[in-house]
Design a protein around this motif. Structure first.
Motif, PDB file in Angstrom:
ATOM      1  N   ALA A 134      66.036  25.959 -21.126  1.00  0.00           N
ATOM      2  CA  ALA A 134      64.913  26.660 -21.752  1.00  0.00           C
ATOM      3  C   ALA A 134      63.990  25.651 -22.426  1.00  0.00           C
ATOM      4  CB  ALA A 134      65.428  27.663 -22.783  1.00  0.00           C
ATOM      5  N   GLY A 135      62.692  25.842 -22.260  1.00  0.00           N
ATOM      6  CA  GLY A 135      61.722  24.931 -22.872  1.00  0.00           C
ATOM      7  C   GLY A 135      61.629  23.589 -22.194  1.00  0.00           C
ATOM      8  N   ARG A 136      62.127  23.485 -20.961  1.00  0.00           N
ATOM      9  CA  ARG A 136      62.171  22.175 -20.299  1.00  0.00           C
ATOM     10  C   ARG A 136      60.781  21.642 -19.965  1.00  0.00           C
ATOM     11  NH1 ARG A 136      62.986  26.181 -16.868  1.00  0.00           N
ATOM     12  NH2 ARG A 136      62.277  26.082 -14.694  1.00  0.00           N
ATOM     13  N   GLY A 137      59.790  22.532 -19.774  1.00  0.00           N
ATOM     14  CA  GLY A 137      58.435  22.074 -19.489  1.00  0.00           C
ATOM     15  C   GLY A 137      57.820  21.342 -20.666  1.00  0.00           C
ATOM     16  N   GLU A 138      57.932  21.942 -21.840  1.00  0.00           N
ATOM     17  CA  GLU A 138      57.410  21.296 -23.042  1.00  0.00           C
ATOM     18  C   GLU A 138      58.150  20.002 -23.339  1.00  0.00           C
ATOM     19  OE1 GLU A 138      57.321  22.170 -27.857  1.00  0.00           O
ATOM     20  OE2 GLU A 138      57.398  23.866 -26.462  1.00  0.00           O
ATOM     21  N   ARG A 139      59.463  20.025 -23.140  1.00  0.00           N
ATOM     22  CA  ARG A 139      60.259  18.816 -23.356  1.00  0.00           C
ATOM     23  C   ARG A 139      59.866  17.717 -22.360  1.00  0.00           C
ATOM     24  NH1 ARG A 139      65.046  17.707 -25.953  1.00  0.00           N
ATOM     25  NH2 ARG A 139      65.170  19.886 -26.591  1.00  0.00           N
ATOM     26  N   ALA A 140      59.590  18.119 -21.125  1.00  0.00           N
ATOM     27  CA  ALA A 140      59.190  17.150 -20.108  1.00  0.00           C
ATOM     28  C   ALA A 140      57.860  16.489 -20.463  1.00  0.00           C
ATOM     29  CB  ALA A 140      59.098  17.822 -18.743  1.00  0.00           C
ATOM     30  N   ASP A 141      56.926  17.273 -20.979  1.00  0.00           N
ATOM     31  CA  ASP A 141      55.643  16.693 -21.383  1.00  0.00           C
ATOM     32  C   ASP A 141      55.845  15.602 -22.428  1.00  0.00           C
ATOM     33  OD1 ASP A 141      54.335  18.388 -19.683  1.00  0.00           O
ATOM     34  OD2 ASP A 141      53.542  19.713 -21.227  1.00  0.00           O
TER      35      ASP A 141
END
Length: 285
Positions: A134-141
């Motif tokens: 969960a939240g991997r997109g924001e973490r990836a940024d």
């Protein structure tokens, strides 16, 4: 338009690999790499998965050679061929792990690393590695920004929303002053991520018309790479005209780099196909 190849042998995705690859190993892969290097191909690829659930393997395949070990070997048997992860799942690693390990690969390959990165979609693998899904997109940024601040820097420092570090030495680091970060994905958000945080975009599963629409909606930076694939194997010897048309369509869709898989019945046939493909690519450039 520059041309790279999807490495045979290192993956076995259903419908996207040939029978001869099942019994092939590092010797055959090195033969392909040497041939591609001699012919002037731009890059070869290697993907990342640690462990694929049996059910998911029926769609994704279960064979994935580790890119770091694979490219470390290929770096020693080639001189010019670039080594492209397509893709490394950024959420599986701390940015400094990537900076150290792949920075070292960039060093030993004399600056030939192309770092393809993706957010990842296999939730079971995230759980296995004890990484948050969960939240991997924001973490990836945030990881991409941290990685940009780290690659090529002996004493990296970064203060972001998910990662924070300074007063550290990471040595060796990348040889290139700016390692290309190439972002995989199939959404407008992945293109936004690539434009704002990377150096290129590696889309998949998107039609040519949609690709053109998405790309035209963005002001792409100078030197920004758009890396496309024909979607299925090409047969340069058996279908030279069809292969040339498919490559030309990709160029018209906005490709600056093309990564293609090649039909073959053996490693020698594969290398013969590369010989013909190199001539076709030169003719349409």
């Amino acid at each position: 338009m520059k041309l790279g190849i999807v490495s045979p042998i290192v993956t076995a995705n259903p419908g996207a690999h040939a029978a001869w690859e099942a019994k092939a190993g590092i010797a055959e892969l090195a033969q392909v790499a040497r041939t591609a290097d001699r012919l002037g191909f731009h890059h070869m690829t290697c993907s990342e998965h640690v462990a694929v659930p049996r059910e998911a393997a029926s769609q994704r395949g279960g064979t994935y050679w580790d890119p770091l070990a694979t490219f470390g070997y290929l770096a020693a048997v080639t001189e010019h061929l670039r080594l492209m992860t397509q893709v490394l799942v950024i959420g599986y690693h701390h940015p400094l792990e990537i900076a150290k390990r792949y920075g070292t690969l960039d060093l030993v390959s004399n600056g030939r690393l192309l770092l393809g990165l993706g957010v990842g979609s296999l939730e079971e693998e995230f759980a296995l590695l004890d990484r948050p899904f969960a939240g991997r997109g924001e973490r990836a940024d945030d990881a991409l920004a941290a990685l940009r601040a780290s690659l090529g820097h002996r004493e990296p420092a970064y203060h972001g929303s998910h990662y924070e570090f300074d007063d550290l030495v990471v040595e060796p680091s990348a040889l290139q002053e700016r390692v290309p970060l190439l972002i995989g994905g199939r959404t407008a958000r992945s293109l936004r991520r690539a434009v704002e945080l990377g150096d290129g975009w590696v889309p998949f599963g998107i039609g040519a018309d949609d690709l053109r629409t998405m790309l035209s909606a963005r002001d792409l930076p100078d030197g920004f790479e758009v890396i496309l694939s024909p979607g299925r194997m090409v047969d340069p010897i058996g279908d030279a005209e069809g292969t040339a048309r498919r490559l030309a369509r990709l160029r018209a869709a906005g490709a600056t780099l093309v990564t293609t898989a090649v039909e073959a019945t053996s490693v020698d046939h594969y290398c013969d196909q590369l010989e013909t493909l190199a001539v076709l690519a030169e003719e349409i450039s």
